[in-house]
Design a protein around this motif. Structure first.
Motif, PDB file in Angstrom:
ATOM      1  N   LEU A  80       0.728  -1.275  -0.144  1.00  0.00           N
ATOM      2  CA  LEU A  80      -0.032  -0.060  -0.300  1.00  0.00           C
ATOM      3  C   LEU A  80       0.767   1.184  -0.001  1.00  0.00           C
ATOM      4  CD1 LEU A  80      -2.556  -1.173   2.586  1.00  0.00           C
ATOM      5  CD2 LEU A  80      -3.328  -0.410   0.236  1.00  0.00           C
ATOM      6  N   ASP A  81       1.983   1.441   0.660  1.00  0.00           N
ATOM      7  CA  ASP A  81       2.497   2.445   0.668  1.00  0.00           C
ATOM      8  C   ASP A  81       3.741   2.742  -0.367  1.00  0.00           C
ATOM      9  OD1 ASP A  81       4.439   0.156   1.526  1.00  0.00           O
ATOM     10  OD2 ASP A  81       5.531   1.276   2.616  1.00  0.00           O
ATOM     11  N   MET A  82       4.094   4.050  -0.354  1.00  0.00           N
ATOM     12  CA  MET A  82       5.325   4.514  -1.505  1.00  0.00           C
ATOM     13  C   MET A  82       6.273   5.295  -0.793  1.00  0.00           C
ATOM     14  SD  MET A  82       3.515   8.143  -3.123  1.00  0.00           S
ATOM     15  CE  MET A  82       5.188   8.304  -3.676  1.00  0.00           C
ATOM     16  N   VAL A  83       7.383   5.708  -1.477  1.00  0.00           N
ATOM     17  CA  VAL A  83       8.424   5.966  -0.878  1.00  0.00           C
ATOM     18  C   VAL A  83       8.384   7.748  -1.114  1.00  0.00           C
ATOM     19  CG1 VAL A  83      10.795   6.548  -1.232  1.00  0.00           C
ATOM     20  CG2 VAL A  83      10.080   4.348  -1.248  1.00  0.00           C
ATOM     21  N   PRO A  84       8.312   8.455   0.026  1.00  0.00           N
ATOM     22  CA  PRO A  84       8.315   9.900  -0.230  1.00  0.00           C
ATOM     23  C   PRO A  84       9.752  10.526  -0.401  1.00  0.00           C
ATOM     24  CG  PRO A  84       8.247   9.187   2.191  1.00  0.00           C
ATOM     25  CD  PRO A  84       8.558   7.801   1.466  1.00  0.00           C
ATOM     26  N   GLN A  85       9.740  10.720  -1.809  1.00  0.00           N
ATOM     27  CA  GLN A  85      10.923  11.589  -1.926  1.00  0.00           C
ATOM     28  C   GLN A  85      10.797  12.750  -2.692  1.00  0.00           C
ATOM     29  OE1 GLN A  85      15.022  10.553  -1.596  1.00  0.00           O
ATOM     30  NE2 GLN A  85      14.055  10.500   0.091  1.00  0.00           N
ATOM     31  N   LYS A  86      11.302  13.769  -2.700  1.00  0.00           N
ATOM     32  CA  LYS A  86      11.192  15.225  -3.857  1.00  0.00           C
ATOM     33  C   LYS A  86      12.264  16.040  -3.944  1.00  0.00           C
ATOM     34  CE  LYS A  86       9.795  18.368   0.086  1.00  0.00           C
ATOM     35  NZ  LYS A  86      10.921  19.168  -0.112  1.00  0.00           N
ATOM     36  N   ASN A  87      12.355  16.645  -4.786  1.00  0.00           N
ATOM     37  CA  ASN A  87      13.140  17.374  -5.143  1.00  0.00           C
ATOM     38  C   ASN A  87      13.616  18.803  -4.203  1.00  0.00           C
ATOM     39  OD1 ASN A  87      14.548  16.381  -7.425  1.00  0.00           O
ATOM     40  ND2 ASN A  87      12.831  17.258  -8.731  1.00  0.00           N
ATOM     41  N   ALA A  88      14.540  19.387  -3.820  1.00  0.00           N
ATOM     42  CA  ALA A  88      14.657  20.382  -2.643  1.00  0.00           C
ATOM     43  C   ALA A  88      13.793  21.588  -3.019  1.00  0.00           C
ATOM     44  CB  ALA A  88      16.377  20.603  -2.519  1.00  0.00           C
ATOM     45  N   LEU A 144      -2.927  -6.823   0.179  1.00  0.00           N
ATOM     46  CA  LEU A 144      -2.066  -5.431   0.302  1.00  0.00           C
ATOM     47  C   LEU A 144      -1.444  -5.227   1.542  1.00  0.00           C
ATOM     48  CD1 LEU A 144      -4.999  -3.406  -1.836  1.00  0.00           C
ATOM     49  CD2 LEU A 144      -2.908  -4.463  -2.694  1.00  0.00           C
ATOM     50  N   THR A 145      -0.061  -5.102   1.594  1.00  0.00           N
ATOM     51  CA  THR A 145       0.548  -5.132   2.786  1.00  0.00           C
ATOM     52  C   THR A 145       1.020  -3.545   3.202  1.00  0.00           C
ATOM     53  OG1 THR A 145       2.686  -5.466   1.650  1.00  0.00           O
ATOM     54  CG2 THR A 145       1.573  -7.165   2.859  1.00  0.00           C
ATOM     55  N   VAL A 146       1.174  -3.286   4.364  1.00  0.00           N
ATOM     56  CA  VAL A 146       1.511  -1.901   4.824  1.00  0.00           C
ATOM     57  C   VAL A 146       3.081  -1.901   4.972  1.00  0.00           C
ATOM     58  CG1 VAL A 146      -0.621  -1.411   6.019  1.00  0.00           C
ATOM     59  CG2 VAL A 146       1.000  -2.594   7.378  1.00  0.00           C
ATOM     60  N   ASP A 147       3.435  -0.628   4.982  1.00  0.00           N
ATOM     61  CA  ASP A 147       4.698  -0.203   5.278  1.00  0.00           C
ATOM     62  C   ASP A 147       6.178  -1.114   4.774  1.00  0.00           C
ATOM     63  OD1 ASP A 147       6.496   1.431   7.055  1.00  0.00           O
ATOM     64  OD2 ASP A 147       6.520  -0.092   8.697  1.00  0.00           O
TER      65      ASP A 147
END
Length: 491
Positions: A80-88, A144-147
């Motif tokens: 269920l989750d996604m990696v939270p990454q963003k440009n500066a 659908l698994t968490v984390d």
């Protein structure tokens, strides 16, 4: 700007419509509740039974289509989750803000953030099948698994007796034309080094050194590509020039996740005014050195300094500064060993993912991966020895097993034969140097026959993440054809 309607019109429509919904609901690791509730409401409206287990995993069941009731039970699995990454320079709160997908030629990307195609496309495919009335299949379960991205909490927490399936299809692979039958295991390492702080000496000027413009990426899938690790590059400069320039470090930070190759790192420091011209010269030289060394892998790499208007209140004592910088510079990183058994596959690696100074301690988060337990244990031993030399404490946690390849897997043969019949070419049978959840499922379901497939996803775990539109359609066609070919249960 691409609209969600335009995304939903891509082929296959049902899958992309679900992916647009997934993007619209924030779901970074440990914040999947809103998306989970949305899926539960939808399943209830469809009359599909839903189980939410004690850690938050969802299990949704759907009866077989007419005439296929005696087929083996299949569970389609995604996280269920996604990696939270963003440009500066991107303003985005992953807990509150929707992902902004956009079509860019043959790819779907996001606007300055991770897209969440890992594993949103796989999740969307499972939900699209649950909602369809025209797809032949035997009895189905969707797990659908968490984390998954931040500790595999869902896979660790899945208990025996929750699944009825005979076959598991994991949807978390990232290359069309490859069928995965095994994966690396891993363990998290947290190192804490006590640091002494002291009052800022007089007559110094404050600067911040920035390492930026790196590609980053998945610390398993991309670790063998030779990309720069911003944390290591920052430590390298400080180890080489801190004494020469009389640098006094106030703070040092880099990376955001232990399973993402760090794209950016920075160090706040002070320096005597007389050394500023030499500092400027050394920064320019270092940027030239790195651009020469990494010209092919990191063409956008930047090394720069900015003068700070205000001074920090404290800096590291010189002994503490030396211990911390030397630890970071000496810390192993990248590929430790390639596999002898599977050519071209990384056997053991380490990612120095996050560094910081907090509460009077230097902190480093690493992720060790290996296809074999002894390889993982070797790197654990290396880090433990290095920590002892530096006077640091190390904590190893979250160890998860690899998924041992099974070359005689019946479902792998079904997927391979199905792929060949559709595309008239052989797929590659692979082992991935990343942590799929399959190895953990084997603990309580040792007889579960497993395989992993997916579309082509580039640069997962970074803001450049993209998924190839054509391969999503190919993955969908393969998945549906495999479901139609699942054999009947034997007596």
């Amino acid at each position: 700007m691409t609209t969600t309607q335009e995304i939903s019109q891509l082929y296959p429509n049902a899958l992309w419509n679900w992916f647009a919904q997934i993007c619209a609901i924030p779901h970074p690791s440990k914040h999947e509740a809103k998306l989970s509730e949305h899926i539960q409401r939808w399943a209830a409206e469809k009359g599909l039974p839903v189980v939410v287990d004690h850690v938050g995993n969802l299990i949704i069941r759907k009866p077989a289509t007419a005439g296929m009731e005696n087929r083996k039970i299949v569970v389609i699995q995604a996280h269920l989750d996604m990696v939270p990454q963003k440009n500066a320079d991107k303003q985005h709160d992953f807990v509150l803000d929707a992902i902004e997908p956009r079509i860019d030629g043959e790819w779907v990307k996001a606007n300055g953030t991770t897209l969440g195609a890992d594993n949103g496309i796989g999740m969307a495919s499972a939900l699209a099948i649950l909602g369809a009335n025209d797809i032949p299949h035997g009895p189905l379960e969707v797990l659908l698994t968490v984390d998954e991205e931040a500790g595999m909490t869902g896979a660790f927490g899945l208990q025996a007796g929750m699944l009825n399936a005979d076959i598991l299809i994991n949807t978390d692979s990232e290359q069309e034309g490859e069928i995965y039958m095994g994966c690396a295991g891993g363990v998290d390492a947290e190192i804490r080094l006590p640091l002494e702080m002291e009052t800022v000496p007089s007559g110094l000027q404050a600067f911040t050194l920035y390492i930026s413009g790196l590609k980053g990426g998945h610390s398993g899938v991309n670790i063998h590509l030779g990309r720069g690790n911003a944390n290591k590059l920052l430590a390298r400069f400080m180890a080489g020039h801190a004494d020469e320039l009389n640098i006094r470090i106030a703070d040092i930070t880099g990376g955001t996740l232990r399973n993402a190759i760090p794209r950016e790192a920075q160090c706040q420091f002070l320096i005597p005014s007389a050394h500023i011209p030499l500092l400027t010269q050394r920064i320019a030289q270092y940027e030239q050195i790195l651009q020469a060394e990494l010209s092919q892998t990191e063409p956008s790499l930047k090394v720069r300094i900015e003068e700070n208007k205000s001074l920090p209140q404290q800096v590291l004592s010189l002994p503490s500064q030396q211990r911390w910088i030397h630890f970071l510079n000496a810390c192993p990183n990248g590929v430790i060993r390639m596999s002898d058994d599977i050519p071209g596959v990384t056997e053991t690696s380490l990612n120095l993912g996050v560094i910081s100074i907090e509460n009077g301690q230097g902190r480093a988060l690493c992720l060790i991966r290996s296809l074999i337990d002894t390889g993982r244990e070797q790197v654990e031993s290396m880090l433990t020895s290095l920590s002892a030399i530096a006077g640091a404490e190390i904590t190893l946690s979250g160890c998860y097993p690899g998924w041992k390849p099974d070359t005689s897997s019946p479902v792998m043969k079904i997927v391979k034969d199905t792929y060949e019949s559709i595309y008239h070419k052989e797929p590659d049978i692979m082992v991935i140097h990343a942590g799929l959840e399959c190895g953990l499922f084997k603990k309580h379901y040792p007889e579960l026959d497993m395989v992993s497939i997916g579309p082509t996803i580039r640069f997962p775990h970074g803001p450049d993440e993209m998924v190839n539109i054509k391969t999503v359609g190919q993955y969908w066609e393969l998945l549906l054809a495999v479901l139609a070919r699942i054999p009947e249960k034997t007596a």
